[in-house]
Design an enzyme around this catalytic site. Structure first.
Site, PDB file in Angstrom:
ATOM      1  N   GLU A 143      -7.984 -12.016 -14.121  1.00 45.59           N
ATOM      2  CA  GLU A 143      -7.374 -11.943 -15.400  1.00 45.59           C
ATOM      3  C   GLU A 143      -6.059 -11.190 -15.911  1.00 45.59           C
ATOM      4  O   GLU A 143      -5.099 -11.424 -16.318  1.00 45.59           O
ATOM      5  CB  GLU A 143      -8.341 -11.939 -16.649  1.00 45.59           C
ATOM      6  CG  GLU A 143      -9.403 -13.157 -16.916  1.00 45.59           C
ATOM      7  CD  GLU A 143     -10.223 -13.154 -15.650  1.00 45.59           C
ATOM      8  OE1 GLU A 143     -10.919 -14.388 -15.626  1.00 45.59           O
ATOM      9  OE2 GLU A 143     -10.490 -12.150 -15.227  1.00 45.59           O
ATOM     10  N   ASP A 159     -14.569 -14.414 -23.253  1.00 47.45           N
ATOM     11  CA  ASP A 159     -15.295 -13.120 -22.761  1.00 47.45           C
ATOM     12  C   ASP A 159     -14.426 -12.385 -21.652  1.00 47.45           C
ATOM     13  O   ASP A 159     -14.164 -11.135 -21.475  1.00 47.45           O
ATOM     14  CB  ASP A 159     -16.780 -13.333 -22.484  1.00 47.45           C
ATOM     15  CG  ASP A 159     -17.532 -14.147 -23.167  1.00 47.45           C
ATOM     16  OD1 ASP A 159     -17.009 -15.391 -23.463  1.00 47.45           O
ATOM     17  OD2 ASP A 159     -18.346 -13.929 -23.694  1.00 47.45           O
ATOM     18  N   PHE A 160     -14.130 -13.306 -20.685  1.00 47.44           N
ATOM     19  CA  PHE A 160     -13.201 -12.821 -19.620  1.00 47.44           C
ATOM     20  C   PHE A 160     -11.677 -12.167 -19.821  1.00 47.44           C
ATOM     21  O   PHE A 160     -11.487 -11.486 -19.109  1.00 47.44           O
ATOM     22  CB  PHE A 160     -13.197 -13.908 -18.497  1.00 47.44           C
ATOM     23  CG  PHE A 160     -14.503 -14.566 -18.158  1.00 47.44           C
ATOM     24  CD1 PHE A 160     -15.623 -13.861 -18.239  1.00 47.44           C
ATOM     25  CD2 PHE A 160     -14.225 -15.753 -17.359  1.00 47.44           C
ATOM     26  CE1 PHE A 160     -16.961 -14.560 -18.094  1.00 47.44           C
ATOM     27  CE2 PHE A 160     -15.764 -16.496 -16.900  1.00 47.44           C
ATOM     28  CZ  PHE A 160     -16.949 -15.783 -17.388  1.00 47.44           C
ATOM     29  N   HIS A 211     -20.663 -15.670 -22.128  1.00 41.94           N
ATOM     30  CA  HIS A 211     -19.799 -16.742 -22.402  1.00 41.94           C
ATOM     31  C   HIS A 211     -19.814 -17.238 -23.664  1.00 41.94           C
ATOM     32  O   HIS A 211     -19.674 -18.465 -23.861  1.00 41.94           O
ATOM     33  CB  HIS A 211     -20.402 -17.918 -21.501  1.00 41.94           C
ATOM     34  CG  HIS A 211     -20.496 -17.603 -19.915  1.00 41.94           C
ATOM     35  ND1 HIS A 211     -21.258 -16.793 -19.358  1.00 41.94           N
ATOM     36  CD2 HIS A 211     -19.451 -17.723 -18.867  1.00 41.94           C
ATOM     37  CE1 HIS A 211     -21.143 -16.674 -17.832  1.00 41.94           C
ATOM     38  NE2 HIS A 211     -20.213 -17.270 -17.615  1.00 41.94           N
TER      39      HIS A 211
END
Length: 321
Positions: free
Chosen positions: A59, A84-85, A126
């Site tokens: 990311e 979340d990522f 998630h």
């Protein structure tokens, strides 16, 4: 137009953005041939060859590339597999994208799509709602569409903005929410009165709008008319519409799915308390998810987040004061 889902609205908005502007491209993990984790880009790679790119599982690299492309005149739409990522790209988002214009007088027109919020069984990695974190930083626009119409129009508007946009689309709404058409667009930064009322105001956004509307309907059976305000945009925030609603009702409950410490619900209450304390007939209340990591088990998850019944219970407490 036949019934269209929230997810289809997001896909259609990306299609229109790609069609309208040759500088738009999509970038994300498995979004090309596979169509993304939720199929939000299904078939778009075939429709627009060379403009829908699969990203590495980084990311940080995804956002860094998007910023560089934006500096050179492109308008990237970045898909995070889960909100979340995005924390892995946090440095690039808040230290580079958010500050770029203020440091260099160069716009950074990137749109970062965050599949946000919880679904049954998704668990702590998630299911998070990240809007409060990003709203803390100047230079970012934070959008939280709660309807099919807003999912479509606000995504199109995001791509046209000169500022970096955090587009928080709620995963639970992807298939659960449908509309007959795209309706009419509303300006970014303008809240919407989703339900008029006279006895109390609920200010909310994203998936909590629908829980709040159901709670308001439940209270109607008790003779109360609850006004529900859909923020639509967390930053900028439409304080005027919030204050006008509180002026009509004298009572305020703010509902959000994010964790309770700080955040959007706190910000709304702070603004009302500091700018319209004299309008309140009762202490303002807020309702968030529990201050714990999000549980996997569906029953625990339902107890963790605000629901129609917990919102209705808070409203009854507010109305009894």
């Amino acid at each position: 137009m036949s019934s269209i889902t929230y997810l289809e609205a997001i896909r259609e908005a990306q299609y229109e953005a790609l069609k309208e502007n040759p500088n738009v491209f999509l970038y994300g993990q498995d979004i090309g041939t596979f169509g993304g984790a939720f199929k939000a880009t299904k078939n778009l790679g075939r429709e627009f060859p060379g403009r829908v790119f699969d990203a590495p599982i980084s990311e940080d690299a995804m956002i860094g590339m998007a910023i560089g492309a934006a500096v050179e005149g492109a308008r990237p739409i970045i898909e995070m597999q889960f909100a979340d990522f995005s924390s892995v790209g946090f440095n690039q988002i808040v230290n580079q994208a958010a500050t770029l214009y203020w440091r260099t007088n160069t716009p950074c027109p990137i749109t970062i799509r965050l599949p946000s919020g919880g679904t049954a069984g998704s668990g702590p990695f998630h299911s998070q709602s990240m809007e409060s974190i990003y709203a803390h930083y100047p230079g970012l626009v934070i959008l939280t569409p709660a309807t099919v119409e807003d999912a479509y129009w606000m995504l199109l508007d995001s791509v046209k903005l000169e500022d970096p946009v955090i587009f928080c689309e709620h995963k639970f709404l992807y298939y659960h929410l449908k509309a007959d058409d795209f309706g009419q667009s509303m300006p970014i930064g303008k809240a919407r009165i989703a339900r008029p009322g006279r006895d109390a105001t609920v200010v909310t956004y994203s998936a909590m709008l629908h829980e709040s509307l159901r709670a308001a309907e439940e209270l109607r059976l008790d003779g109360y008319e609850v006004e529900v305000v859909d923020l639509r945009s967390v930053k900028p925030m439409d304080t005027d519409t919030i204050l006008a609603s509180v002026a009509r009702t004298g009572r305020l409950l703010v509902v959000g799915e994010a964790f309770p410490w700080g955040g959007v619900t706190s910000e709304v209450i702070a603004r009302v308390a500091s700018e319209a304390f004299h309008l309140l007939d009762a202490p303002p209340l807020r309702l968030n998810s529990k201050d714990t990591p999000i549980p996997y088990h569906p029953n625990l998850w339902k107890s963790h987040r605000p629901t129609t019944s917990s919102i209705a219970a808070e409203l009854r407490k507010l109305l009894r004061y």
